[in-house]
Write a protein that holds these residues in place. Structure first.
Motif, PDB file in Angstrom:
ATOM      1  N   SER A  40       0.929  -1.124   0.078  1.00 33.27           N
ATOM      2  CA  SER A  40       0.035  -0.080   0.062  1.00 33.27           C
ATOM      3  C   SER A  40       0.879   1.235   0.023  1.00 33.27           C
ATOM      4  N   MET A  41       1.786   1.221   0.565  1.00 35.06           N
ATOM      5  CA  MET A  41       2.733   2.201   0.737  1.00 35.06           C
ATOM      6  C   MET A  41       3.425   2.627  -0.857  1.00 35.06           C
ATOM      7  N   LEU A  42       3.835   1.687  -1.321  1.00 31.58           N
ATOM      8  CA  LEU A  42       4.337   1.814  -2.765  1.00 31.58           C
ATOM      9  C   LEU A  42       3.199   2.232  -3.516  1.00 31.58           C
ATOM     10  N   SER A  43       2.220   1.772  -3.528  1.00 30.82           N
ATOM     11  CA  SER A  43       1.079   2.245  -4.553  1.00 30.82           C
ATOM     12  C   SER A  43       0.787   3.833  -4.325  1.00 30.82           C
ATOM     13  N   GLU A  44       0.920   4.345  -3.108  1.00 24.56           N
ATOM     14  CA  GLU A  44       0.730   5.498  -2.858  1.00 24.56           C
ATOM     15  C   GLU A  44       1.813   6.333  -3.269  1.00 24.56           C
ATOM     16  N   ALA A  45       3.140   5.953  -3.050  1.00 22.73           N
ATOM     17  CA  ALA A  45       4.192   6.680  -3.452  1.00 22.73           C
ATOM     18  C   ALA A  45       4.172   6.550  -5.186  1.00 22.73           C
ATOM     19  N   THR A  46       3.588   5.768  -5.743  1.00 28.35           N
ATOM     20  CA  THR A  46       3.646   5.611  -7.059  1.00 28.35           C
ATOM     21  C   THR A  46       2.652   6.695  -7.588  1.00 28.35           C
ATOM     22  N   LYS A  47       1.589   6.826  -6.792  1.00 29.91           N
ATOM     23  CA  LYS A  47       0.258   7.792  -7.315  1.00 29.91           C
ATOM     24  C   LYS A  47       1.040   9.351  -7.163  1.00 29.91           C
ATOM     25  N   SER A  48       1.681   9.341  -6.070  1.00 30.12           N
ATOM     26  CA  SER A  48       2.165  10.801  -5.541  1.00 30.12           C
ATOM     27  C   SER A  48       3.195  11.249  -6.699  1.00 30.12           C
ATOM     28  N   MET A  49       4.316  10.255  -7.019  1.00 32.73           N
ATOM     29  CA  MET A  49       5.178  10.366  -8.296  1.00 32.73           C
ATOM     30  C   MET A  49       4.592  10.881  -9.581  1.00 32.73           C
ATOM     31  N   GLU A  50       3.540  10.301  -9.780  1.00 33.87           N
ATOM     32  CA  GLU A  50       2.601  10.511 -11.106  1.00 33.87           C
ATOM     33  C   GLU A  50       2.158  11.940 -11.164  1.00 33.87           C
ATOM     34  N   LEU A  51       1.706  12.339  -9.928  1.00 30.45           N
ATOM     35  CA  LEU A  51       0.939  13.639  -9.936  1.00 30.45           C
ATOM     36  C   LEU A  51       2.059  14.739  -9.870  1.00 30.45           C
ATOM     37  N   SER A  52       3.222  14.468  -9.131  1.00 33.21           N
ATOM     38  CA  SER A  52       4.314  15.315  -9.197  1.00 33.21           C
ATOM     39  C   SER A  52       5.040  15.667 -10.541  1.00 33.21           C
ATOM     40  N   VAL A  53       4.810  14.612 -11.654  1.00 34.28           N
ATOM     41  CA  VAL A  53       5.436  14.976 -12.647  1.00 34.28           C
ATOM     42  C   VAL A  53       4.608  15.709 -13.578  1.00 34.28           C
ATOM     43  N   GLN A  54       3.360  15.361 -13.729  1.00 33.69           N
ATOM     44  CA  GLN A  54       2.438  15.853 -14.423  1.00 33.69           C
ATOM     45  C   GLN A  54       1.031  16.271 -13.778  1.00 33.69           C
ATOM     46  N   PRO A  55       1.124  17.279 -12.736  1.00 31.39           N
ATOM     47  CA  PRO A  55      -0.168  17.561 -11.887  1.00 31.39           C
ATOM     48  C   PRO A  55      -1.350  17.775 -12.606  1.00 31.39           C
ATOM     49  N   ASN A  56      -1.589  18.290 -13.545  1.00 28.72           N
ATOM     50  CA  ASN A  56      -2.676  18.630 -14.213  1.00 28.72           C
ATOM     51  C   ASN A  56      -3.181  17.484 -15.127  1.00 28.72           C
ATOM     52  N   LEU A  57      -2.513  16.539 -15.365  1.00 28.86           N
ATOM     53  CA  LEU A  57      -2.995  15.542 -16.473  1.00 28.86           C
ATOM     54  C   LEU A  57      -4.342  14.834 -15.943  1.00 28.86           C
ATOM     55  N   GLY A  58      -5.573  15.022 -16.688  1.00 30.97           N
ATOM     56  CA  GLY A  58      -6.447  14.388 -16.142  1.00 30.97           C
ATOM     57  C   GLY A  58      -7.468  15.303 -15.403  1.00 30.97           C
ATOM     58  N   ALA A  59      -7.014  16.562 -15.045  1.00 33.51           N
ATOM     59  CA  ALA A  59      -7.898  17.303 -14.378  1.00 33.51           C
ATOM     60  C   ALA A  59      -8.922  17.908 -14.900  1.00 33.51           C
ATOM     61  N   ASN A  60      -8.907  18.225 -16.278  1.00 33.11           N
ATOM     62  CA  ASN A  60     -10.009  18.760 -16.843  1.00 33.11           C
ATOM     63  C   ASN A  60     -10.044  18.017 -18.215  1.00 33.11           C
ATOM     64  N   ILE A  61     -11.680  17.926 -18.643  1.00 32.64           N
ATOM     65  CA  ILE A  61     -12.213  17.541 -19.737  1.00 32.64           C
ATOM     66  C   ILE A  61     -12.958  18.505 -20.708  1.00 32.64           C
ATOM     67  N   ASP A  62     -12.394  18.475 -21.826  1.00 31.60           N
ATOM     68  CA  ASP A  62     -13.178  19.509 -22.708  1.00 31.60           C
ATOM     69  C   ASP A  62     -14.234  18.635 -23.464  1.00 31.60           C
ATOM     70  N   ILE A  63     -15.481  18.932 -23.304  1.00 32.76           N
ATOM     71  CA  ILE A  63     -16.786  18.271 -23.950  1.00 32.76           C
ATOM     72  C   ILE A  63     -17.507  19.307 -24.618  1.00 32.76           C
ATOM     73  N   GLN A  64     -16.775  19.928 -25.699  1.00 31.05           N
ATOM     74  CA  GLN A  64     -17.464  20.761 -26.731  1.00 31.05           C
ATOM     75  C   GLN A  64     -18.016  19.937 -27.891  1.00 31.05           C
ATOM     76  N   ALA A  65     -19.265  20.123 -28.286  1.00 34.29           N
ATOM     77  CA  ALA A  65     -19.770  19.461 -29.318  1.00 34.29           C
ATOM     78  C   ALA A  65     -19.744  19.923 -30.887  1.00 34.29           C
TER      79      ALA A  65
END
Length: 65
Positions: A40-65
Motif C-alpha cells: 500500500s505504501m508503494l502504491s501511494e508513492a507511485t501515485k504521488s510521483m505520477e502527480l508530481s511529474v504531471q500534476p494537471n494531467l486528467g484534471a480537466n475534460i473538454d466536452i464541446q460538441a
C-alpha cells in the motif's frame, strides 16, 4: 528406561513442537501484515510521483460538441 519416562519425554516434546508452531504462525502473520503495508505504501508513492511529474494531467475534460 521405563514407559512413564518415555511418555513424559514424548509429551514434553509435543508441547515444545506446538509452541514452536504457534510462534512461527505469529511470525507469518506479522510478515504478511508488513507485506500488505509495504504494497500500500508503494502504491501511494507511485501515485504521488505520477502527480508530481504531471500534476494537471486528467484534471480537466473538454466536452464541446
Amino acid at each position: 528406561m521405563d514407559i512413564a519416562a518415555i511418555s513424559s519425554m514424548l509429551s514434553q516434546s509435543n508441547v515444545q513442537q506446538q509452541a514452536g508452531i504457534s510462534v512461527l504462525k505469529m511470525a507469518m502473520g506479522v510478515a504478511a501484515s508488513n507485506g500488505n503495508s509495504l504494497v500500500s505504501m508503494l502504491s501511494e508513492a507511485t501515485k504521488s510521483m505520477e502527480l508530481s511529474v504531471q500534476p494537471n494531467l486528467g484534471a480537466n475534460i473538454d466536452i464541446q460538441a
